[in-house]
Motif scaffolding. Structure first.
Motif, PDB file in Angstrom:
ATOM      1  N   GLU A  96       0.859  -1.157  -0.164  1.00  0.00           N
ATOM      2  CA  GLU A  96       0.086   0.015   0.059  1.00  0.00           C
ATOM      3  C   GLU A  96       0.936   1.225   0.025  1.00  0.00           C
ATOM      4  OE1 GLU A  96      -4.192  -1.526   2.233  1.00  0.00           O
ATOM      5  OE2 GLU A  96      -2.450  -0.489   3.525  1.00  0.00           O
ATOM      6  N   ALA A  97       0.369   2.261  -1.058  1.00  0.00           N
ATOM      7  CA  ALA A  97       1.405   3.347  -1.082  1.00  0.00           C
ATOM      8  C   ALA A  97       0.625   4.579  -0.691  1.00  0.00           C
ATOM      9  CB  ALA A  97       1.834   3.506  -2.635  1.00  0.00           C
ATOM     10  N   LEU A  98       1.240   5.497   0.014  1.00  0.00           N
ATOM     11  CA  LEU A  98       0.558   6.431   0.624  1.00  0.00           C
ATOM     12  C   LEU A  98       0.796   7.740  -0.432  1.00  0.00           C
ATOM     13  CD1 LEU A  98      -1.064   8.289   2.746  1.00  0.00           C
ATOM     14  CD2 LEU A  98       1.351   8.691   3.783  1.00  0.00           C
ATOM     15  N   THR A  99      -0.319   8.264  -1.159  1.00  0.00           N
ATOM     16  CA  THR A  99      -0.350   9.379  -2.092  1.00  0.00           C
ATOM     17  C   THR A  99      -1.459  10.296  -1.695  1.00  0.00           C
ATOM     18  OG1 THR A  99      -1.882   8.227  -3.500  1.00  0.00           O
ATOM     19  CG2 THR A  99       0.379   7.891  -3.728  1.00  0.00           C
ATOM     20  N   MET A 100      -1.666  11.251  -2.548  1.00  0.00           N
ATOM     21  CA  MET A 100      -2.529  12.606  -2.080  1.00  0.00           C
ATOM     22  C   MET A 100      -3.413  12.475  -3.012  1.00  0.00           C
ATOM     23  SD  MET A 100      -0.637  13.334   0.682  1.00  0.00           S
ATOM     24  CE  MET A 100      -1.346  14.940   1.010  1.00  0.00           C
ATOM     25  N   GLY A 101      -4.610  13.078  -2.425  1.00  0.00           N
ATOM     26  CA  GLY A 101      -5.790  13.344  -3.135  1.00  0.00           C
ATOM     27  C   GLY A 101      -6.850  12.365  -3.495  1.00  0.00           C
ATOM     28  N   ALA A 102      -6.472  11.040  -3.219  1.00  0.00           N
ATOM     29  CA  ALA A 102      -7.533  10.107  -3.344  1.00  0.00           C
ATOM     30  C   ALA A 102      -7.741   9.025  -2.431  1.00  0.00           C
ATOM     31  CB  ALA A 102      -7.386   9.414  -4.831  1.00  0.00           C
ATOM     32  N   ALA A 103      -8.825   8.304  -2.287  1.00  0.00           N
ATOM     33  CA  ALA A 103      -8.889   7.352  -1.326  1.00  0.00           C
ATOM     34  C   ALA A 103      -9.726   6.243  -1.743  1.00  0.00           C
ATOM     35  CB  ALA A 103      -9.516   7.865  -0.021  1.00  0.00           C
ATOM     36  N   TYR A 104      -9.787   5.114  -1.467  1.00  0.00           N
ATOM     37  CA  TYR A 104     -10.669   3.921  -1.823  1.00  0.00           C
ATOM     38  C   TYR A 104     -11.495   3.394  -0.824  1.00  0.00           C
ATOM     39  CZ  TYR A 104     -12.437   0.055  -4.454  1.00  0.00           C
ATOM     40  OH  TYR A 104     -13.124  -0.798  -5.418  1.00  0.00           O
ATOM     41  N   PHE A 105     -12.747   3.416  -0.792  1.00  0.00           N
ATOM     42  CA  PHE A 105     -13.810   2.949   0.168  1.00  0.00           C
ATOM     43  C   PHE A 105     -14.364   1.441  -0.415  1.00  0.00           C
ATOM     44  CE2 PHE A 105     -17.981   2.292   1.860  1.00  0.00           C
ATOM     45  CZ  PHE A 105     -17.664   2.295   3.163  1.00  0.00           C
ATOM     46  N   ASP A 106     -14.053   0.369   0.468  1.00  0.00           N
ATOM     47  CA  ASP A 106     -14.454  -0.862   0.269  1.00  0.00           C
ATOM     48  C   ASP A 106     -15.378  -1.421   1.343  1.00  0.00           C
ATOM     49  OD1 ASP A 106     -12.644  -1.356   2.200  1.00  0.00           O
ATOM     50  OD2 ASP A 106     -11.216  -2.601   1.282  1.00  0.00           O
ATOM     51  N   GLY A 107     -15.981  -0.678   2.178  1.00  0.00           N
ATOM     52  CA  GLY A 107     -16.846  -0.955   2.946  1.00  0.00           C
ATOM     53  C   GLY A 107     -16.375  -0.829   4.451  1.00  0.00           C
ATOM     54  N   ALA A 108     -14.915  -0.824   4.659  1.00  0.00           N
ATOM     55  CA  ALA A 108     -14.130  -0.776   5.869  1.00  0.00           C
ATOM     56  C   ALA A 108     -13.703   0.883   6.089  1.00  0.00           C
ATOM     57  CB  ALA A 108     -12.983  -1.562   5.864  1.00  0.00           C
ATOM     58  N   PRO A 109     -13.622   1.364   7.155  1.00  0.00           N
ATOM     59  CA  PRO A 109     -13.062   2.552   7.511  1.00  0.00           C
ATOM     60  C   PRO A 109     -11.905   3.062   6.754  1.00  0.00           C
ATOM     61  CG  PRO A 109     -14.277   1.699   9.448  1.00  0.00           C
ATOM     62  CD  PRO A 109     -14.000   0.559   8.683  1.00  0.00           C
ATOM     63  N   ALA A 211       7.476   9.221  -7.648  1.00  0.00           N
ATOM     64  CA  ALA A 211       8.009  10.478  -6.580  1.00  0.00           C
ATOM     65  C   ALA A 211       6.914  11.038  -5.890  1.00  0.00           C
ATOM     66  CB  ALA A 211       8.622  11.548  -7.644  1.00  0.00           C
ATOM     67  N   GLU A 212       5.415  10.708  -6.201  1.00  0.00           N
ATOM     68  CA  GLU A 212       4.615  11.229  -5.468  1.00  0.00           C
ATOM     69  C   GLU A 212       4.155  10.498  -4.356  1.00  0.00           C
ATOM     70  OE1 GLU A 212       1.102  12.920  -7.666  1.00  0.00           O
ATOM     71  OE2 GLU A 212       2.020  11.952  -9.427  1.00  0.00           O
ATOM     72  N   VAL A 213       4.831   9.282  -4.143  1.00  0.00           N
ATOM     73  CA  VAL A 213       4.477   8.436  -2.968  1.00  0.00           C
ATOM     74  C   VAL A 213       5.594   8.756  -1.749  1.00  0.00           C
ATOM     75  CG1 VAL A 213       4.886   5.995  -2.102  1.00  0.00           C
ATOM     76  CG2 VAL A 213       4.104   6.498  -4.426  1.00  0.00           C
ATOM     77  N   THR A 214       4.758   8.990  -0.672  1.00  0.00           N
ATOM     78  CA  THR A 214       5.475   9.450   0.623  1.00  0.00           C
ATOM     79  C   THR A 214       5.512   8.385   1.644  1.00  0.00           C
ATOM     80  OG1 THR A 214       3.240  10.316   1.378  1.00  0.00           O
ATOM     81  CG2 THR A 214       4.519  11.869   0.236  1.00  0.00           C
ATOM     82  N   ALA A 215       5.091   7.184   1.398  1.00  0.00           N
ATOM     83  CA  ALA A 215       5.236   6.211   2.416  1.00  0.00           C
ATOM     84  C   ALA A 215       4.765   4.889   1.808  1.00  0.00           C
ATOM     85  CB  ALA A 215       4.430   6.353   3.568  1.00  0.00           C
TER      86      ALA A 215
END
Length: 221
Positions: A96-109, A211-215
């Motif tokens: 899993e990569a930490l990037t900015m601006g988008a999130a994915y909801f799959d039923g879990a918080p 380069a946009e991945v921070t973690a």
């Protein structure tokens, strides 16, 4: 596959050109030595050519030859480094990569990285659908580093699974002072190299440059 074929063709053309240049220069260098030797054998003994001029000509030509060979070597090293980088990135697939601006909801918080400024009077998480439609506005406190979104919209209903755009509105002196991007972890599904840039395809089809991945972290079970 078309991109890969194009890259291979370009690499083949570049390598072919380097080999041709090197072979041509090698032949020219040998010809130069023969001409230099012939000139030395047939020069006027009463008006000989200065030996330092011979040495200067030879040194100049040798320098050019070495420069061309060095350029070829550097190009090859760059090609190898590029390939190795992509191979290393292949190990990111499934993480899993930490990037900015988008999130994915799959039923879990969903954990949203907010990083609200300490000096903010107030702040609001703004969540929109992929089509830009407003889904929710959630108040967060100054200094909050993260927020767990439960996937609900303005009415309290649970949104459908998918990608959502997230940003943070920061208010100071009762005025919207700035808008910041919000981070989230997304699974890496694919790595590729396009136009000399390493690209990640993340869950839900989100595409980001490396380069946009921070973690980076292991995917949650």
């Amino acid at each position: 596959m078309e991109v890969a074929a194009t890259n291979l063709a370009q690499t083949a053309d570049l390598t072919s050109g380097q080999v041709s240049d090197a072979a041509s220069l090698s032949g020219d260098f040998e010809t130069f030595l023969k001409m230099l030797t012939t000139q030395a054998q047939n020069q006027d003994p009463f008006n000989p050519v200065d030996a330092t001029e011979y040495a200067s000509q030879l040194a100049s030509f040798s320098t050019v030859e070495q420069q061309v060979l060095t350029n070829g070597l550097l190009t090859e090293l760059t090609r190898l480094a590029t390939g190795s980088g992509l191979e290393r990135l292949a190990g990111w697939i499934g993480m899993e990569a930490l990037t900015m601006g988008a999130a994915y909801f799959d039923g879990a918080p969903v954990e949203l990285v907010t990083q609200v400024p300490e000096d903010a009077q107030s702040a609001v998480l703004v969540i929109r659908g992929a089509d830009g439609s407003l889904k929710n506005r959630i108040a967060v406190g100054a200094g909050d580093e993260s927020y767990r979104w439960d996937g609900t919209d303005l009415s309290g209903a649970t949104v459908s699974h998918g990608i959502y755009e997230v940003e943070l509105e920061v208010y100071r002196e009762d005025t919207l002072d700035e808008t910041r991007e919000v981070g989230a972890y997304l699974r890496v599904d694919e790595v590729a190299r396009l136009d000399d840039v390493n690209i990640l395809t993340l869950r839900g089809g989100v595409m980001r440059e490396v380069a946009e991945v921070t973690a980076l972290r292991n995917a949650a079970d």
